[in-house]
Design a protein around this motif. Structure first.
Motif, short mmCIF file in Angstrom:
data_model
loop_
_atom_site.label_atom_id
_atom_site.label_comp_id
_atom_site.label_asym_id
_atom_site.label_seq_id
_atom_site.Cartn_x
_atom_site.Cartn_y
_atom_site.Cartn_z
N GLU A 141 0.76 -1.28 0.08
CA GLU A 141 -0.09 0.17 -0.14
C GLU A 141 0.92 1.31 -0.08
N TYR A 145 0.59 4.20 -2.81
CA TYR A 145 0.47 5.69 -2.43
C TYR A 145 1.60 6.48 -3.09
N GLU A 176 -2.89 -7.05 -5.56
CA GLU A 176 -3.38 -5.59 -5.69
C GLU A 176 -2.40 -4.66 -6.22
#
Length: 455
Positions: A141, A145, A176
């Motif tokens: 993540e 980001y 992901e």
């Protein structure tokens, strides 16, 4: 303990000149200055003690942010000019101390990043990203980001690709991350396409104008070229033929033809060989209205079909492919939709499964909710949807399986789109299969009251 007190006193003494200036300019009263100093003293002693926790730093930073906001509003109202760099520097220093002491707390890093972004401290943001990614390289993540920030806020697609590719080295097993990398490339293509239209560089529109000019008249005559001064002296030429050739060349670059998203998809499928992941790629791709999306989605659908032609995910993607890029308001949409619905009926009969029916319901509901859908076409889609839900109920009641929560979600979707008849028929059979489900009972009560009100 004396050491902690000395450190706290040292940090507090650094803010004395600023507090004196605020009091001199009457932005804060003497009592308020004393209150601020006491509050900071409490925070500093807590932070420099042994029992400090990440939330102490977060609360201290939040207090200073609120204080800085109040100072700014009062200075603006009073017409005073007070430098804001001291407050920003203090808040950044608090968050830097927090991340240095609790470097494993992602929440503190995100608070530090959000504050620096809000203050437009771009160099500081870059430094924070470098630090946090060095300490947490296995957090996908954070790579996502960082890549989104670099692309959206700074317009640096090269930097965004660098973050994504470095992230895949550390988190190759994260699905992901692969999806977001492909999404990032598609967003970039969409931005380029919009920019070309705004600048009048849309080659498709130019070619349409050229074809219409050629087809207007003179079809049975041979047009002779006109010799002008520009042909003899090219330096005098003012036409944009070279620019149009350059545009045609540009349209064939890998970026605009969708070659990069395709390469990302191929690499992901080679590593995972997961049809459900391929379906996620497909759903992301068809959400973009860009010229190359037909090529990208067709490649994905063909790949999934070659991997497992009987998988519901592969069948669903292959069925929807003819509709990709076709506007619901276009003249060819009814014909293509009719062909797709016919193929859907055949596939549902030959491969009856709840997974395929679930997927079919989802994309049919999408077209029903489209604003510019023709009323007659909507009737056809609703009829197909009713037939599919009938097959869904038959499979559930005969073979078992299915999820009541999923049925409740579908009922809520039907109600939101005004499909009352379909809602009543679905509640009739589902209440027999799951008679005690609370969500189903609540919907049954609301539908019953709605029916009584309608009568």
């Amino acid at each position: 303990m004396a050491r902690a007190s000395d450190k706290a006193r040292f940090y507090l003494e650094q803010s004395i000149p600023e507090l004196q200036e605020l009091e001199r300019k009457k932005i804060f009263t003497k009592h308020e200055i004393s209150s601020i100093a006491k509050k900071r003293s409490d925070f500093e002693h807590k932070l420099n003690g042994r029992g400090s926790v990440p939330s102490d730093y977060a609360r201290y930073a939040e207090y200073e942010m609120n204080l800085e906001s109040l100072r700014h509003k009062r200075a603006k109202r009073m017409g005073q000019k007070v430098a804001s760099h001291a407050g920003q520097k203090r808040i950044s220093f608090i968050l830097e101390r927090a991340t240095r002491k609790f470097h494993g707390d992602i929440g503190l890093w995100m608070q530090y990043l959000d504050y620096s972004k809000k203050q437009k401290a771009y160099k500081k943001v870059a430094q924070i990203f470098t630090s946090v990614l060095r300490l947490h390289p296995t957090k996908p993540e954070l790579w996502i980001y960082a890549a989104k920030y670099v692309m959206e806020d700074q317009g640096d697609m090269t930097g965004a690709r660098s973050y994504m590719q470095r992230g895949l080295r550390f988190c190759k097993q994260c699905k992901e991350l692969w999806i977001e990398y492909a999404r990032l490339e598609l967003i970039y293509i969409a931005k380029i396409a919009r920019r070309r239209v705004i600048l009048g560089l849309d080659l498709h529109a130019y070619e349409q104008d050229s074809h219409s000019t050629l087809d207007d008249h003179g079809a049975d005559h041979i047009a002779l070229p006109a010799i002008t001064a520009e042909d003899i002296y090219p330096s005098l030429s003012t036409d944009d033929s070279m620019n149009q050739n350059a545009l045609r060349t540009l349209c064939k670059t890998p970026v605009l033809t969708g070659a990069i998203p395709i390469a990302i998809f191929d690499a992901a499928m080679e590593y995972f060989k997961d049809v459900s992941l391929g379906e996620r790629f497909y759903n992301v791709a068809i959400g973009f209205n860009i010229g190359c999306i037909g090529r990208v989605s067709k490649h994905i659908a063909d790949t999934l079909k070659s991997l497992d032609p009987n998988c519901p995910a592969s069948i669903s993607c292959f069925l929807r492919q003819p509709l990709v890029g076709v506007q619901t308001s276009s003249s060819e949409f009814p014909t293509i939709l009719g062909f797709v619905l016919k193929q859907l009926r055949i596939k549902v009969e030959t491969h009856p499964s709840l997974e395929l029916l679930d997927r079919s319901v989802d994309w049919l509901l999408f077209y029903i909710s489209t604003a510019d859908i023709d009323p007659d076409i909507r009737i056809v889609i609703v009829a197909t949807l009713s037939r599919i839900m009938g097959q869904y109920s038959t499979i559930v009641q005969t073979n078992g399986g299915g999820s009541c929560d999923r049925v409740v979600d579908l009922l809520q979707e039907f109600q939101a789109r005004g499909l009352e008849k379909l809602s009543f028929s679905t509640i009739a059979w589902s209440s027999k299969v799951w008679p005690l489900h609370p969500g189903l009972l609540a919907l049954q009560g609301s539908l019953t009251s709605l029916g009584d009100g309608g009568q």
